[in-house]
Write a protein that holds these residues in place. Structure first.
Motif, mmCIF file in Angstrom:
data_model
loop_
_atom_site.group_PDB
_atom_site.id
_atom_site.type_symbol
_atom_site.label_atom_id
_atom_site.label_comp_id
_atom_site.label_asym_id
_atom_site.label_seq_id
_atom_site.Cartn_x
_atom_site.Cartn_y
_atom_site.Cartn_z
ATOM 1 N N ASP A 1 4.811 8.684 3.727
ATOM 2 C CA ASP A 1 3.557 9.377 2.979
ATOM 3 C C ASP A 1 4.242 9.953 1.666
ATOM 4 O O ASP A 1 3.621 10.081 0.671
ATOM 5 N N ASP B 1 0.758 -1.096 -0.129
ATOM 6 C CA ASP B 1 0.062 0.041 0.135
ATOM 7 C C ASP B 1 0.990 1.254 -0.054
ATOM 8 O O ASP B 1 0.075 2.300 -0.037
ATOM 9 N N ASP C 1 -9.084 8.251 -6.717
ATOM 10 C CA ASP C 1 -8.906 8.909 -5.602
ATOM 11 C C ASP C 1 -7.706 10.046 -5.861
ATOM 12 O O ASP C 1 -7.642 11.055 -5.579
ATOM 13 N N ILE C 2 -6.508 9.205 -6.120
ATOM 14 C CA ILE C 2 -5.116 9.815 -6.564
ATOM 15 C C ILE C 2 -5.292 11.114 -7.506
ATOM 16 O O ILE C 2 -5.080 12.329 -7.358
ATOM 17 N N ASN D 1 -8.524 3.614 -5.738
ATOM 18 C CA ASN D 1 -7.238 4.363 -5.204
ATOM 19 C C ASN D 1 -6.846 5.241 -6.472
ATOM 20 O O ASN D 1 -6.402 6.297 -6.269
ATOM 21 N N LYS E 1 -6.303 12.951 -3.817
ATOM 22 C CA LYS E 1 -6.196 12.601 -2.481
ATOM 23 C C LYS E 1 -4.770 12.064 -2.410
ATOM 24 O O LYS E 1 -4.253 11.533 -3.318
ATOM 25 N N ASN E 2 -3.908 12.309 -1.181
ATOM 26 C CA ASN E 2 -2.723 11.650 -0.887
ATOM 27 C C ASN E 2 -2.928 10.011 -0.540
ATOM 28 O O ASN E 2 -3.405 9.993 0.839
ATOM 29 N N ILE E 3 -2.731 9.226 -1.446
ATOM 30 C CA ILE E 3 -2.933 7.906 -0.896
ATOM 31 C C ILE E 3 -1.572 7.210 -1.247
ATOM 32 O O ILE E 3 -0.757 7.575 -2.022
ATOM 33 N N PHE F 1 1.074 2.781 -4.559
ATOM 34 C CA PHE F 1 -0.262 2.477 -3.796
ATOM 35 C C PHE F 1 -0.630 1.305 -4.070
ATOM 36 O O PHE F 1 -0.074 0.527 -5.011
#
Ligand code: UDP
Length: 235
Positions: A179, A162, A222-223, A219, A227-229, A212
Motif C-alpha cells: 500500500d 495496479d 480519486d488519488i 483512479n 483516496k489511497n489507490i 496505480f
C-alpha cells in the motif's frame, strides 16, 4: 470536497493510449482520460502531464541502431502522443497546451519552466512532449525531473499494473502488494515498476509519488481527492 493536492504531475505510459484492436490509439480511452483530467481541473487542481512513446517506439526497439538516433525517434513518439493528448483534451473542452523539450515551434510551444507554471496557474493542462530532450532517459525519469521543476505536490505514475508488488504478480502468485513503500526499499529490492533512475531522483528530491493502474482513469481523480489507490511511494 476539497482536493488533497493543488498541483499534480501525471505520467502515462504510451501503451496506455493504445489498444491491440485499434492500433496506435484507443480513442475511447483517450476520451475517458480527458474527461477525468477535466474533472480534476474543475475541482481546482493544476495538472501537468507527460506521456511515454511505447505505443509507437522506444529507444531500446532499435538495438541495431545508433542509440542516440533511436532515442531521438522515441522522443518524437512521445511528442506525437503529447499532440494527440492536447487535441483530445481540447476536443473535450479542457484547456490544454503541449510543450516540447526540443524546439519544434511550428507544432507546439517550447517547454520553458516559467511558461509551464504560468499556463498551469491559468488553469491550462500542460502536456510535455519529448521527455527531457536528451537520449538515454525514459519518460519516468523525465516526469520526475519536470515534476520537481514545476513543484508538483505529487507525481502520479499510471502503469499497466495496479500497485507495486514484491515480485511480478503475473509470475509470482504470492507476491506481496504494497500500500506504501519507501524509495530506499524499492532500490534495495531492485523493484523497477518506476525506473531506477527516476526512483533515485524522486528520493533525492523528496517527491511523493503514486503507482496505480490506468485501466480505470478515474483512479487519477480519486488519488487527487485523497483516496489511497495503488501504492504511495515516499522517503
Ligand atoms: N526518451 C529519451 N529521453 C527522454 C525521454 C524519452 O530518449 O528524456 C526516448 C527513449 O528512447 C524512450 C522513448 O523516448 O524509450 C519513449 O519513452 P518511454 O520508453 O519512457 O515510454 P513509455 O514506456 O512510458 O511508453
Amino acid at each position: 470536497m476539497q482536493p488533497k493536492y493543488h498541483r499534480v504531475f501525471v505520467k502515462l505510459s504510451g501503451q496506455a493510449l493504445a489498444n491491440d484492436q485499434e492500433g496506435l490509439y484507443d480513442l475511447s480511452m483517450l476520451d475517458e482520460i480527458a474527461k477525468v483530467i477535466g474533472k480534476c481541473v474543475k475541482a481546482g487542481v493544476q495538472v501537468c502531464m507527460m506521456v511515454g512513446g511505447g505505443n509507437i517506439w522506444r529507444g531500446n526497439m532499435g538495438q541495431y541502431m545508433d542509440r542516440t538516433r533511436a532515442d531521438h525517434m522515441g522522443m518524437m513518439a512521445t511528442i506525437m502522443n503529447a499532440l494527440m493528448l492536447e487535441d483530445t483534451l481540447q476536443r473535450n473542452g479542457v484547456p490544454a497546451v503541449a510543450m516540447t523539450a526540443v524546439e519544434m515551434e511550428t507544432f507546439a510551444e517550447p517547454f520553458i519552466q516559467r511558461n509551464a507554471v504560468k499556463a498551469l496557474e491559468e488553469g491550462k493542462v500542460v502536456i510535455i512532449g519529448g521527455g527531457l530532450g536528451i537520449p538515454y532517459f525514459t519518460t519516468d525519469t523525465a516526469a520526475a525531473v519536470r515534476g520537481a521543476e514545476i513543484e508538483a505536490d505529487v507525481i502520479l505514475m499510471a502503469k499497466n499494473i495496479d500497485a507495486i508488488y514484491s515480485a511480478d504478480p503475473r509470475k509470482v502468485p504470492d507476491a506481496k502488494k504494497f500500500d506504501e513503500i519507501t524509495y530506499d526499499k524499492m532500490l534495495e529490492m531492485g523493484l523497477k515498476v518506476i525506473d531506477l533512475s527516476a526512483t533515485a531522483f524522486l528520493r533525492d528530491n523528496q517527491l511523493k509519488s503514486y503507482v496505480f493502474a490506468l485501466h480505470d482513469p478515474n483512479n487519477i481523480y480519486d488519488i487527487v481527492m485523497g483516496k489511497n489507490i495503488g501504492t504511495e511511494v515516499h522517503n
